[in-house]
Design an enzyme around this catalytic site. Structure first.
Site, PDB file in Angstrom:
ATOM      1  N   GLU A  35       0.944  -0.953   0.139  1.00  0.00           N
ATOM      2  CA  GLU A  35       0.001   0.085  -0.088  1.00  0.00           C
ATOM      3  C   GLU A  35       0.850   1.433   0.082  1.00  0.00           C
ATOM      4  O   GLU A  35       1.728   1.320   0.702  1.00  0.00           O
ATOM      5  CB  GLU A  35      -0.723   0.017   1.529  1.00  0.00           C
ATOM      6  CG  GLU A  35      -1.849  -1.053   1.360  1.00  0.00           C
ATOM      7  CD  GLU A  35      -2.308  -1.133   2.790  1.00  0.00           C
ATOM      8  OE1 GLU A  35      -3.125  -0.379   3.106  1.00  0.00           O
ATOM      9  OE2 GLU A  35      -1.836  -2.009   3.464  1.00  0.00           O
ATOM     10  N   ARG A 260       5.651 -12.901   9.645  1.00  0.00           N
ATOM     11  CA  ARG A 260       6.107 -11.434   9.256  1.00  0.00           C
ATOM     12  C   ARG A 260       7.471 -11.441  10.004  1.00  0.00           C
ATOM     13  O   ARG A 260       7.684 -12.030  10.962  1.00  0.00           O
ATOM     14  CB  ARG A 260       5.152 -10.411   9.414  1.00  0.00           C
ATOM     15  CG  ARG A 260       5.118 -10.210  10.813  1.00  0.00           C
ATOM     16  CD  ARG A 260       3.637  -9.516  11.161  1.00  0.00           C
ATOM     17  NE  ARG A 260       4.226  -8.029  10.712  1.00  0.00           N
ATOM     18  CZ  ARG A 260       3.401  -7.295   9.957  1.00  0.00           C
ATOM     19  NH1 ARG A 260       2.439  -7.759   9.318  1.00  0.00           N
ATOM     20  NH2 ARG A 260       3.794  -6.092   9.508  1.00  0.00           N
ATOM     21  N   LYS A 270       4.231   0.710   9.869  1.00  0.00           N
ATOM     22  CA  LYS A 270       4.038   1.878   8.909  1.00  0.00           C
ATOM     23  C   LYS A 270       3.573   2.849   9.620  1.00  0.00           C
ATOM     24  O   LYS A 270       4.049   4.191   9.587  1.00  0.00           O
ATOM     25  CB  LYS A 270       3.487   1.742   7.612  1.00  0.00           C
ATOM     26  CG  LYS A 270       4.392   0.889   6.687  1.00  0.00           C
ATOM     27  CD  LYS A 270       4.054   1.056   5.272  1.00  0.00           C
ATOM     28  CE  LYS A 270       2.839   0.100   5.003  1.00  0.00           C
ATOM     29  NZ  LYS A 270       2.536   0.149   3.862  1.00  0.00           N
TER      30      LYS A 270
HETATM   31  P1  ATP Z   1       1.559  -2.091   8.113  1.00  0.00           P
HETATM   32  O1  ATP Z   1       0.844  -3.034   8.710  1.00  0.00           O
HETATM   33  O2  ATP Z   1       2.915  -1.634   9.142  1.00  0.00           O
HETATM   34  O3  ATP Z   1       0.901  -0.890   7.627  1.00  0.00           O
HETATM   35  P2  ATP Z   1       1.375  -3.582   5.687  1.00  0.00           P
HETATM   36  O4  ATP Z   1       1.618  -4.943   5.864  1.00  0.00           O
HETATM   37  O5  ATP Z   1       0.057  -3.335   5.797  1.00  0.00           O
HETATM   38  O6  ATP Z   1       2.178  -2.892   6.926  1.00  0.00           O
HETATM   39  P3  ATP Z   1       1.912  -3.386   3.139  1.00  0.00           P
HETATM   40  O7  ATP Z   1       2.263  -2.441   2.417  1.00  0.00           O
HETATM   41  O8  ATP Z   1       0.563  -3.777   2.922  1.00  0.00           O
HETATM   42  O9  ATP Z   1       2.241  -2.963   4.421  1.00  0.00           O
HETATM   43  O10 ATP Z   1       2.866  -4.729   2.775  1.00  0.00           O
HETATM   44  C1  ATP Z   1       3.217  -5.133   1.417  1.00  0.00           C
HETATM   45  C2  ATP Z   1       3.510  -6.437   1.674  1.00  0.00           C
HETATM   46  O11 ATP Z   1       4.637  -6.795   2.436  1.00  0.00           O
HETATM   47  C3  ATP Z   1       2.414  -7.239   2.208  1.00  0.00           C
HETATM   48  O12 ATP Z   1       2.312  -8.368   1.387  1.00  0.00           O
HETATM   49  C4  ATP Z   1       2.871  -7.428   3.652  1.00  0.00           C
HETATM   50  O13 ATP Z   1       2.480  -8.919   4.048  1.00  0.00           O
HETATM   51  C5  ATP Z   1       4.479  -7.569   3.493  1.00  0.00           C
HETATM   52  N1  ATP Z   1       5.167  -7.393   4.828  1.00  0.00           N
HETATM   53  C6  ATP Z   1       4.711  -5.864   5.497  1.00  0.00           C
HETATM   54  N2  ATP Z   1       5.520  -6.279   6.708  1.00  0.00           N
HETATM   55  C7  ATP Z   1       6.069  -7.298   6.604  1.00  0.00           C
HETATM   56  C8  ATP Z   1       6.878  -8.124   7.649  1.00  0.00           C
HETATM   57  N3  ATP Z   1       7.265  -7.258   8.776  1.00  0.00           N
HETATM   58  N4  ATP Z   1       7.536  -9.213   7.179  1.00  0.00           N
HETATM   59  C9  ATP Z   1       7.231  -9.734   6.158  1.00  0.00           C
HETATM   60  N5  ATP Z   1       6.263  -9.024   5.215  1.00  0.00           N
HETATM   61  C10 ATP Z   1       6.009  -7.933   5.363  1.00  0.00           C
HETATM   62 MG    MG Z   2      -1.155  -4.427   4.082  1.00  0.00          MG
END
Ligand code: ATP
Ligand code: MG
Length: 564
Positions: A35, A260, A270
């Site tokens: 995102e 994760r 984020k």
């Molecule tokens: P946040 O919840 O902090 O906003 P997010 O998971 O919503 O993070 P995205 O931009 O949706 O952030 O993440 C893009 C991809 O990266 C998704 O497929 C997510 O599963 C993966 N991802 C995000 N954080 C992690 C992590 N700590 N370890 C492994 N993969 C991750």
């Molecule tokens: Mg996400």
């Protein structure tokens, strides 16, 4: 198809089976779906390496897809930084870059289709009421009074939502599934909301936006993703994604969840990283203390080191917390092999060689990288007045201190053996401000013709030739392994480490660094690995410490354990 003999993680095993059974016509297609509401962090790197890595291993392809369904939080700046970071990590999506916002029209049609199937309805409850009606894990929810609206009315209202007749929050479109479903995500989830906000790509074309859950799975389907890999918290969203795909009867990717990455002594959400930036706890998304890709890059991490870290931590189904030491070891190993050694003094102490001629300058040979013979050597100027580290001299040396002290002889790296004869002190403070030595001309290059033993070897720079530099030393951003571990009246920012940045402004570095470009990396002998910061200029050099030479975490953890 990959035929490697190395051990295969559970995702590779699933893909192997799918290929054998012919489930997806022998093709593998993955995607990385950020995102665009923040900069990428090291957790994303795990997902990037996994998704792009699998595409490479199986000769498939990996899409970069922006899941841009929330116009109030998303910006072009984030889209740009995400592309830059994925590329920098060494991955290439070719022309396979996609945006969920390009599917808004298709998603709208699908929503209408669900209304026509009596599988969706327009609901006038507020967000708060929807939450209250939802029930709990142990308690079924309550049907919305709007659940049985007839089809024509739903179609009419949904269209008027789209045309902007209603204010934000006044209505939603909801799936008509089961308010008593054991999985809360299945209790008539919201599919669309009204939001009069300008989208960074679609502008004001829409004032209703699909929810993430209504977008994500169908986007995968549109792109014919075979294996939709995501983190464990989406496991209980899978039944909902499956429900949409089945109702709409469209291509069905296989969702697979993995654990994760969590890193000790930092935060990875984020939302929290944004707060650190907005509230100026750090200098920006690329502050070298941040766990962001851009922060790690500015800190001096290499793409190789991050990729090897991701390989090392592996892919599992179990959540855990990874030690910072694992990340640091990866960069240390990579830099040790590749970067040139130089001499730099962070806390200078003047050293005068009394028997060395006033105006003489000797050009000594220094090895650029003992790990890499092809790196060659360079000349380092030596003269009567030098700087050494304050730590490398003790007037009253403790036991097992092998560096300089009155009467002691040490080696100056690549130069000569010197013996301390005398010190000068500040009259007021009594602090040693200058060390006096004599040198042995027979030891040029640091050799000892008579074989006498010298225990210490010090780095140094020539005072007349050295360049001034600022050096920024970083410690962890948080002083607790789990930053969320706070008492009731505090929030996680209470655990910010006040000493995470130490700026040393009086450093002196060898003259060969005059032309060092922003981003170039070095080992400062005996001190650590450093990288030229973008703030650096020809007359005001600035270096970031990437990592110390040895693992300092083992010690920190031990002290922390003993304290608790
Ligand atoms: P946040 O919840 O902090 O906003 P997010 O998971 O919503 O993070 P995205 O931009 O949706 O952030 O993440 C893009 C991809 O990266 C998704 O497929 C997510 O599963 C993966 N991802 C995000 N954080 C992690 C992590 N700590 N370890 C492994 N993969 C991750
Ligand atoms: Mg996400």
């Amino acid at each position: 198809m990959s035929a490697s003999t190395e051990s295969r993680h559970f995702i590779q095993q699933i893909i192997d089976e799918d290929l054998q059974s012919g489930k997806f016509d022998e093709r593998v297609r993955t995607r990385f779906p950020p995102e665009p509401n923040g900069y990428l962090h090291i957790g994303h790197a795990k997902s990037i390496c996994l998704n792009f890595g699998i595409a490479q291993q199986y000769g498939g392809r990996c899409h970069l897809r922006f899941d841009d369904t929330n116009p109030t939080k998303e910006e072009q700046e984030y889209v740009d930084s995400i592309q830059q970071d994925v590329r920098w990590l060494g991955f290439d999506w070719g022309d396979q870059v996609y945006y969920a916002s390009d599917y808004f029209h298709q998603l709208y049609e699908w929503a209408v289709q669900l209304i026509n199937m009596d599988k969706a309805y327009v609901c006038d409850l507020t967000a708060e009421q929807i939450r209250d009606f939802r029930g709990r894990l142990t308690e079924p929810g309550t049907d919305s009074p709007y659940r049985d609206r007839d089809r024509e009315e739903n179609l009419d209202l949904f269209q008027r939502m789209k045309e902007g007749e209603f204010p934000d929050g006044s209505r939603t479109l909801r799936g008509r599934i089961d308010m008593a479903h054991p999985n809360l995500n299945m209790r008539d989830p919201v599919l669309y909301r009204i939001l009069h906000a300008t989208h960074h790509r679609t502008g004001d074309a829409w004032c209703i936006y699909p929810m993430y859950d209504f977008t994500h799975g169908q986007s995968d389907s549109i792109e014919r993703i075979t294996h939709s890999i995501c983190t464990l918290e989406f496991e209980n969203h899978r039944p909902l994604y499956d429900w949409f795909l089945e109702q709409l009867n469209i291509f069905h990717p296989q969702q697979i969840e993995f654990a994760r990455l969590n890193l000790a002594y930092t935060v990875m959400s984020k939302r929290k990283l944004l707060q650190l930036v907005r509230d100026r706890h750090v200098r920006g998304w690329d502050d070298p203390r941040m766990p962001t890709i851009s922060g790690l890059r500015r800190r001096g991490y290499t793409p190789e080191s991050i990729r090897s870290f991701c390989t090392r931590i592996g892919v599992t189904k179990f959540d855990g917390v990874t030690d910072m030491a694992v990340l640091e070891n990866s960069v240390r190993e990579d830099l040790n092999r590749h970067v040139p050694r130089v001499m730099a003094v962070l806390r200078p102490l003047r050293l005068v060689i009394n028997n060395y001629p006033e105006d003489q300058v000797d050009e000594l040979d220094a090895i650029n990288n003992p790990e890499d013979p092809t790196a060659g050597s360079r000349k380092v100027p030596f003269s009567r007045v030098l700087y050494i580290e304050q730590d490398d001299f003790r007037e009253d040396p403790p036991r097992r201190y092998h560096r300089l002290a009155p009467g002691r002889e040490v080696r100056l790296r690549y130069a000569y053996l010197v013996t301390c004869t005398d010190v000068r002190k500040d009259e007021q403070t009594g602090e040693v401000v200058e060390v006096h030595c004599t040198y042995d001309p027979a030891t040029r290059g640091g050799t000892v013709p008579d074989g006498r033993k010298v225990k210490g070897t010090l780095h140094w720079v020539s005072a007349a030739h050295a360049l001034s530099a600022e050096v920024r030393l970083y410690e962890s951003l948080f002083s607790k392994e789990n930053p969320d571990d706070v008492s009731d009246d505090e929030d996680w920012t209470a655990n910010l480490n006040p000493d995470s940045l130490a700026t040393m402004t009086a450093c002196r570095v060898e003259p060969s660094l005059a032309a060092a470009e922003s981003g170039s990396r070095f080992q400062f002998e005996r001190t650590g690995y450093f990288c030229v910061d973008p703030d650096s200029s020809a007359n005001a050099l600035v270096f970031n410490r990437t990592v110390t030479l040895r693992d300092s975490w083992a010690k920190i953890e031990k002290t922390a354990r003993n304290k608790s």
